[in-house]
Design a protein around this motif. Structure first.
Motif, mmCIF file in Angstrom:
data_model
loop_
_atom_site.group_PDB
_atom_site.id
_atom_site.type_symbol
_atom_site.label_atom_id
_atom_site.label_comp_id
_atom_site.label_asym_id
_atom_site.label_seq_id
_atom_site.Cartn_x
_atom_site.Cartn_y
_atom_site.Cartn_z
ATOM 1 N N LEU A 135 0.842 -1.203 0.000
ATOM 2 C CA LEU A 135 0.000 0.000 0.000
ATOM 3 C C LEU A 135 0.881 1.258 0.000
ATOM 4 C CD1 LEU A 135 -2.689 -1.313 2.510
ATOM 5 C CD2 LEU A 135 -3.091 -0.740 0.096
ATOM 6 N N ASN A 136 2.002 1.152 0.649
ATOM 7 C CA ASN A 136 2.951 2.265 0.692
ATOM 8 C C ASN A 136 3.516 2.535 -0.704
ATOM 9 O OD1 ASN A 136 4.234 4.249 2.098
ATOM 10 N ND2 ASN A 136 5.938 2.948 2.743
ATOM 11 N N GLU A 137 3.890 1.465 -1.393
ATOM 12 C CA GLU A 137 4.428 1.617 -2.756
ATOM 13 C C GLU A 137 3.404 2.257 -3.698
ATOM 14 O OE1 GLU A 137 5.718 -2.316 -3.782
ATOM 15 O OE2 GLU A 137 7.364 -2.201 -2.315
ATOM 16 N N LEU A 138 2.123 1.996 -3.413
ATOM 17 C CA LEU A 138 1.060 2.578 -4.253
ATOM 18 C C LEU A 138 0.721 3.999 -3.823
ATOM 19 C CD1 LEU A 138 -1.332 -0.529 -4.343
ATOM 20 C CD2 LEU A 138 0.123 0.292 -6.200
ATOM 21 N N LEU A 225 -5.908 -1.829 -8.723
ATOM 22 C CA LEU A 225 -5.500 -0.491 -8.292
ATOM 23 C C LEU A 225 -6.680 0.485 -8.240
ATOM 24 C CD1 LEU A 225 -3.241 1.325 -7.412
ATOM 25 C CD2 LEU A 225 -2.686 1.741 -9.811
ATOM 26 N N GLU A 226 -7.528 0.429 -9.260
ATOM 27 C CA GLU A 226 -8.660 1.369 -9.309
ATOM 28 C C GLU A 226 -9.594 1.154 -8.112
ATOM 29 O OE1 GLU A 226 -10.850 1.209 -12.965
ATOM 30 O OE2 GLU A 226 -12.289 2.695 -12.199
ATOM 31 N N THR A 227 -9.866 -0.122 -7.810
ATOM 32 C CA THR A 227 -10.737 -0.430 -6.665
ATOM 33 C C THR A 227 -10.107 0.081 -5.373
ATOM 34 O OG1 THR A 227 -11.418 -2.411 -7.843
ATOM 35 C CG2 THR A 227 -12.002 -2.318 -5.520
ATOM 36 N N LEU A 228 -8.789 -0.117 -5.259
ATOM 37 C CA LEU A 228 -8.105 0.353 -4.041
ATOM 38 C C LEU A 228 -8.182 1.874 -3.930
ATOM 39 C CD1 LEU A 228 -4.880 -1.873 -3.912
ATOM 40 C CD2 LEU A 228 -6.865 -1.993 -2.413
#
Ligand code: 13P
Ligand code: SF4
Length: 385
Positions: A135-138, A225-228
């Motif tokens: 999550l950090n990388e994103l 990614l979009e959902t997150l």
């Protein structure tokens, strides 16, 4: 490993063979001898033969609070499961309490070390650290408050403590999520997806904004990614095997056969059950609801069977049913029985305590931060911690 334990060899060939009346007498004798030095805490799911010896019965929050306020006792015997005993150790040995007791630690005993919680085991620190790193990388971690259900290992509470997060129980989850959303945009909720989802739904968060985070998935917790990026609550893929036995069909059947019945469930039940129920809340809430209900009330209750059976016994003036047709105890809570309790008390009285639960200082300090945040938010609505 956050927890160290002093294991005792339980003599299977002796204690279970002793007559229960004799075991009762021996337990009571030690309670009388040790007086205020001994505090026995019992969760509502404990068997009758055990709970009769508890100085205090409660839900997870009430028991944690009682451990935090312990002053005179030298030993807490926890009749519940492992995470509860760890929490009691952390809270009973805060720097303030240690100063009050001139450095004397409270020791915490779990009468049977096999009394774990299968839900708590569904999230471990490596998995959570890995998820956080991803999550950090994103670029999402800084927008997320980690919230752990109290049904979790001490090192997960410590993770929340050092990452601006918090602990919740089933009795305060709404308050805790309100606090979390006042600070950051999103929440990572572990390990129980159902408590997280059921609570967030009451806040108007849609199911689409609550993707499941599967720790065994290859990437993005099994989502995309979009959902997150559109999410509000990331729900860890964990559940309670006891509460998942209750279904919507059980509720429909009761409503058909007893039209004026009320359905009362624990929020660890799945969404369909929680939504179809009349009332949902912690074990403390369930007890209070039945204690305050008028004679003639009819209930089907969706939580652990020891508790429902006790409510039936204590309230013959009401009609109380277990929501599922299938018998369903919490197997790990049930590991604590009168023989194990007597064995642990007799070893304590003989000055060779067994099954001691301890948490190392660093983990305990960080976990205490997250637990104290929870207590302040629950009691005062806010926290500066
Ligand atoms: P409570 O916090 O409601 O006591 O719940 C603890 C638990 O483990 C329920 O399964
Ligand atoms: Fe854990 Fe479920 Fe047992 Fe509660 S009932 S202690 S959540 S396994």
């Amino acid at each position: 490993m956050a927890t160290t334990v002093e294991l005792g060899q339980y003599p299977f060939d002796r204690y279970p063979k002793v007559d229960p009346t004799e075991l009762d007498r021996r337990c009571q004798k030690i309670r009388d001898e040790l007086g205020q030095k001994l505090l026995i805490l019992g969760h509502h799911y404990q068997k009758e033969e055990v709970i009769v010896h508890a100085d205090l019965r409660g839900d997870s929050y009430e028991l944690a609070k009682r451990a935090a306020s312990s002053t005179d006792c030298k030993t807490i015997v926890f009749c519940g499961v492992h995470f509860m005993a760890e929490t009691a150790y952390i809270l009973a040995n805060s720097p303030e309490k240690l100063a009050e007791r001139r450095g004397q630690r409270v020791q915490v005993i779990l009468p049977d070390m096999a009394a774990g919680c299968s839900m708590a085991d569904m999230a471990n620190i490596d998995q959570v650290e890995e998820a956080w790193e991803e999550l950090n990388e994103l670029g999402l971690a800084e927008e997320i408050t980690p919230v752990t259900y109290i049904n979790s290992a001490a090192n997960l509470k410590a993770f929340c403590g050092r990452n601006g997060g918090i602990v919740c129980t089933s009795s305060n989850a709404r308050k805790i999520l309100d606090w979390a959303f006042a600070r950051r945009k999103r929440v990572l909720f572990f390990p129980d997806q159902h408590l997280g989802r059921n609570t967030a739904l009451t806040m108007g968060i849609s199911a689409e904004q609550m993707p499941i985070w599967d720790p065994f998935a290859n990437e993005y917790g099994g989502t995309d990614l979009e959902t997150l990026q559109n999410s509000q609550v990331l729900l860890w893929k964990g559940h309670c095997s006891v509460h998942q036995v209750f279904t919507r069909e059980h509720i429909d059947t009761f409503r058909k056969t007893i039209p004026d019945i009320k359905i009362l469930v624990h929020p660890e039940c799945c969404r369909e059950v929680n939504d179809a129920a009349d009332l949902s809340g912690s074990t403390g809430f369930i007890l209070k609801t039945i204690n305050e209900a008028p004679a003639g009330s009819k209930w089907a209750i969706g939580t652990e069977l020891n508790m429902v059976n006790r409510l039936k016994q204590e309230h013959p003036e009401q009609e109380i049913h277990f929501l599922s047709p299938v018998v369903c105890f919490c197997a790990t809570m049930n590991r604590i029985d009168l023989p194990h309790l007597t064995w642990s008390l007799e070893n304590l009285a003989a000055n060779r305590p067994v099954n001691l639960i301890e948490v190392d200082d660093e983990t305990a300090t960080e976990a205490r931060t997250a637990l104290c945040r929870m207590m302040e938010v629950t009691e005062k609505g806010t926290t500066d911690l």
